[in-house]
Enzyme design. Sequence first.
Site, short mmCIF file in Angstrom:
data_model
loop_
_atom_site.label_atom_id
_atom_site.label_comp_id
_atom_site.label_asym_id
_atom_site.label_seq_id
_atom_site.Cartn_x
_atom_site.Cartn_y
_atom_site.Cartn_z
N GLN A 81 0.82 -1.21 0.00
CA GLN A 81 0.00 0.00 0.00
C GLN A 81 0.86 1.27 0.00
O GLN A 81 2.06 1.23 0.29
CB GLN A 81 -0.91 0.01 1.23
CG GLN A 81 -2.02 -1.02 1.19
CD GLN A 81 -2.93 -0.91 2.40
OE1 GLN A 81 -2.83 -1.69 3.32
NE2 GLN A 81 -3.81 0.07 2.40
N HIS A 82 0.20 2.38 -0.31
CA HIS A 82 0.69 3.75 -0.09
C HIS A 82 1.76 4.21 -1.08
O HIS A 82 1.96 5.42 -1.21
CB HIS A 82 1.27 3.93 1.32
CG HIS A 82 0.35 3.61 2.44
ND1 HIS A 82 -0.88 4.21 2.60
CD2 HIS A 82 0.48 2.76 3.50
CE1 HIS A 82 -1.46 3.75 3.69
NE2 HIS A 82 -0.65 2.87 4.25
N ASP A 239 -2.34 -4.84 -0.05
CA ASP A 239 -1.95 -6.14 0.51
C ASP A 239 -2.80 -6.54 1.71
O ASP A 239 -3.16 -7.73 1.85
CB ASP A 239 -0.46 -6.17 0.85
CG ASP A 239 0.01 -5.00 1.70
OD1 ASP A 239 -0.82 -4.18 2.13
OD2 ASP A 239 1.24 -4.91 1.92
#
Length: 481
Positions: A81-82, A239
Site C-alpha cells: 500500500q501507499h 496487501d
Amino acid sequence: MSAAEGPLVVGVDTSTQSTKALVVDAATGRVVAAGQAPHTVTTGVGRESDPRQWWDALCGALRQCGDAAHEAAAVSIGGQQHGLVTLDENGDPVRPALLWNDVRSAPQARRLVEELGGPKAWAERTGSVPGASFTAAKWAWLAEHEPDAVRATRAVRLPHDYLTERLTGQGTTDRGDASGTGWWASGTEAYDEETLAHIGLDPALLPRVARPGEVVGTVRDSHELPFSKGTLVAPGTGDNAAAALGLGLRPGTPVLSLGTSGTVYAVSERRPADPTGTVAGFADARGDWLPLACTLNCTLAVDRVAALLGLDREAVEPGGSATLLPYLDGERTPNLPHASGVLHGLRHDTTAGQLLQAAYDGAVHALLGALDLVLDEDADRGAPLLLIGGGARGTAWQQTVRRLSGRPVRIPEAGELVALGAAAQAAGLLTGEDPAAVARRWNTAAGPVLEAVERDGATLDRITGVLSDAAPLLERRAGAQ
C-alpha cells in the site's frame, strides 16, 4: 500438473521485497504452481524501488509457473500500500517509487493535517489521519523537494495499480488501496477535491476507482507474459485488503500480521474514523471496511536485534528487567517517525536472550495497544487472534503474542495469503461469488489453535511506562539538540 477441478486463476502479491505469483484451482483453492522473484529497496534516509523491477519480477514469477499460468482464466494483483508511482507521458517511471516505509514525508503529513482542519476533520472525511506513509504526504514531499519530477508526471499510481495497468492498458485502482492515499474520501467513496487542490495534484492524473467484482480489462498481447489472450483482470487491491480476502474474514475476527511491518485489523460494517490517527479507516475490497493499525518495525527489526546479539531469532530467554523499543526505522504506531531504538533497564545479570525477548515484547506491545481500537465494541474479545505473516511460523513470535494478549491464537496453515486473496478475487470474476466466500470455501483460515495463557500485564505496563518516559527522546529528530 495434475488435472484441476475448475478453472485456474492467478493471484499476485507484489510486496516490499519480492513479487510472488500463485496459480490456483478456483474450485478447490489448491495451489497448482508458484513463482517468486526479488526486487531491491534503497537503504539510508529513503525507501525507494524502481517499479520496472516489479514488472520484471512479475514476469519472472509467472514464467516459473509454467503452463499453468498460460491456462489461467483470470488474474488479480495484490500489492504493498501507499507507494507513490509517478509516470511520464510514455507510461515510464519519472523516478523510483516512494514506498510506504519512507518516512521523509513526516513534516508534510503534519502540515497537511494542520492545514486541512486537524485530525478530527481528516478522520471524518477520509477515515484516517494521514501519517508519513500516506501517498498524499509523499506527493507533497515530492512537490517540495523535486518539483521537476512533479512537472514531468502525467499519471500517479499505487504499486498494484502500476502492474494492473501494464496488464490491461487501463488506469484503474480499487477502493481498498485508494483508501490509503489520503486523497480518497471514505464518506463519499470518491477522490477528495479539496485535498487534491491543496497538494496540487490534478485528479485527471489518478486512476479510475473500479467497483468490487468488476472486470477492469483483459491481458494485452505481450511476449513477456505467459497468459493467454483475453485473460480477465480483476481490480486487485492493497496487501492488507487482499489478505483479508485470503482469510475469508467475517466482521469482528481480529488479525495480527507479522511481516516487515506489523498490522492488526478486522473487517467491519461500520465506517471507521479514529481522530487519534492510531487506526487507519481503510476500505476493504468488497464494500465493507478494514480498520487497521500498522507498525513499521516488526520481523526485520527483531531479526536485526538478534543479529547484533549474535543469536538465532528463536534464542529468547525469560525474565530480566530490560525494555527494548525496537523503533529502528522510526515508527508509525505510536506515531514517532523520527524515533530510533531505545533500551532501558539493562543490568549486570541481563542475558542476550532476555534482550532478544524484550525486542519481541516491544514489537508486539505496539500492535496489541491498537487492537481494541481496531475492533468494534460488540466484537468477541475472547475469539482467537488469527496470526499470519512470515513471523507467524516462529515459536518466539507465537508465544510472545499469546503471553501479551492473553487470547487464544489460531495459525492458518495456508501461506501467501495476499496472493491467495488476489486469487479469490480473480475466481470471483468467473463464478460471481463474493471473494471472501470463495476463500471460506477454500478453507484458508484452517489451522491449529494455541490455547490462551494468562496475560502478562506487568510486562505490558513496564513497556508503556518506558514509552511514556522516553517520549521526548523518541520525538526528537536525529541530530537535533
